[in-house]
Design a protein around this motif. Structure first.
Motif, short mmCIF file in Angstrom:
data_model
loop_
_atom_site.label_atom_id
_atom_site.label_comp_id
_atom_site.label_asym_id
_atom_site.label_seq_id
_atom_site.Cartn_x
_atom_site.Cartn_y
_atom_site.Cartn_z
N SER A 38 32.74 34.92 57.71
CA SER A 38 33.14 35.50 56.42
C SER A 38 31.98 36.24 55.78
O SER A 38 30.82 36.08 56.16
N PHE A 39 32.31 37.07 54.80
CA PHE A 39 31.33 37.81 54.01
C PHE A 39 31.51 37.35 52.57
O PHE A 39 32.52 37.64 51.93
N THR A 40 30.54 36.60 52.05
CA THR A 40 30.61 36.02 50.71
C THR A 40 29.55 36.62 49.82
O THR A 40 28.37 36.68 50.21
N ALA A 41 29.95 37.06 48.63
CA ALA A 41 29.00 37.56 47.64
C ALA A 41 28.85 36.51 46.54
O ALA A 41 29.84 35.91 46.10
N ARG A 189 29.65 44.81 56.37
CA ARG A 189 31.08 44.54 56.49
C ARG A 189 31.51 44.53 57.96
O ARG A 189 32.26 43.66 58.41
N SER A 192 30.40 41.37 59.68
CA SER A 192 31.27 40.25 59.35
C SER A 192 32.59 40.34 60.12
O SER A 192 33.09 39.34 60.63
N ILE A 199 26.08 36.05 53.73
CA ILE A 199 26.05 35.56 52.36
C ILE A 199 25.09 36.43 51.58
O ILE A 199 23.91 36.54 51.95
N ALA A 208 29.57 43.89 45.78
CA ALA A 208 30.34 42.65 45.98
C ALA A 208 31.74 42.93 46.49
O ALA A 208 32.34 42.08 47.16
N TYR A 210 32.67 44.68 48.83
CA TYR A 210 32.72 44.74 50.29
C TYR A 210 32.93 43.36 50.89
O TYR A 210 33.21 43.24 52.09
N ALA A 211 32.77 42.30 50.10
CA ALA A 211 32.88 40.93 50.59
C ALA A 211 34.33 40.47 50.66
O ALA A 211 35.20 41.01 49.97
N ASP A 212 34.58 39.45 51.48
CA ASP A 212 35.90 38.81 51.52
C ASP A 212 36.13 38.00 50.25
O ASP A 212 37.26 37.84 49.79
N VAL A 214 34.16 36.56 46.45
CA VAL A 214 33.07 36.62 45.47
C VAL A 214 33.08 35.31 44.69
O VAL A 214 34.10 34.92 44.12
#
Length: 246
Positions: A38-41, A189, A192, A199, A208, A210-212, A214
């Motif tokens: 995952s991509f978390t901001a 992105r 990920s 992270i 943010a 671009y993240a899955d 936030v």
């Protein structure tokens, strides 16, 4: 997302600075699970605890209480030596400052983490990660011969060459113009999407977006989160968090 195994998990993590009545609590019982791939901001007002959260999660700082896990490994009880080895072998870092060594070429900068780990870098291995970030043709250029965006791509390649389980970014686009920052975010992105856990701490709602997911912090606690949000939604939530009640 929540059904995926956790790449990183925090259980009631508290981090305080100072003693007794003068103590300042930067994190206050934070529990958080971040799925693999995952991509978390991480966002929040100034002083919300977001940088402390990143540092405790990445093993750069130790919580006052609570537990931190990287995969199945609890990091909070590790010795400094084992924690250093874990960071070197399983974690990648990208910061706002590129931190490339000016005397080394891009290729040599990327190979450095492998040399520090006692490994002899294979040229094909280093070139492959440079190609991955779009710097294949700039391998022999020194940082002064690269643009800001290219230097950050070099920093990304250096973080990825050890094949880390988790890539941590602390304001990775903060020193870049909007177009170059967007290129770096698109690269994160795509990483990920290919299975890399990312992270990122940021103050920028566009970054943010671009993240899955936030996660919003305020006063050391998680206050809210959004999944697949637009920049406008993120900005509105940040504005609400920054409002101080009368």
């Amino acid at each position: 997302m929540n059904q995926q195994p956790a790449a990183v998990r925090l259980d009631t993590v508290t981090r305080s600075f100072g003693k007794a009545a003068d103590a300042v609590t930067a994190l206050d019982g934070v529990s958080l699970a971040i799925p693999r791939g995952s991509f978390t901001a991480i966002m929040g007002p100034s002083g919300s605890g977001k940088s402390t959260l990143l540092q405790c999660t990445a093993g750069l700082d130790r919580p006052t209480s609570g537990r931190v896990f990287l995969g199945d490994t609890e990091t909070t009880g590790l010795s400094e030596r084992r924690l250093t080895l874990l960071r070197r072998e399983r974690i990648g870092f990208v910061f706002q400052a590129f931190n490339l060594l000016p005397a080394l070429t891009a290729e040599q900068n990327v190979a450095l983490p492998l040399r520090l780990a006692g490994r002899r870098p294979r040229r094909a291995e280093v070139r492959a990660v440079l190609e991955r970030v779009g710097l294949g043709s700039r391998a022999r250029h020194r940082p002064t011969e690269l643009s800001g965006g290219q230097q950050q791509r070099g920093a990304l390649a250096r973080a990825l060459v050890t094949r880390p389980e988790v890539l941590f970014g602390d304001e990775p686009t903060g020193a870049l113009d909007s177009r170059t920052g967007r290129e770096v975010l698109e690269l994160l992105r795509s990483m990920s999407d290919a299975g890399q856990t990312v992270i990122m701490v940021t103050h920028d709602p566009v970054a943010a977006s671009y993240a899955d997911r936030v996660v919003f912090l305020a006063d050391g606690s998680i206050r809210d989160e959004l999944c697949d949000p637009a920049a406008g939604q993120i900005a509105a939530r940040m504005t609400a968090l920054a409002v101080v009640p009368c």
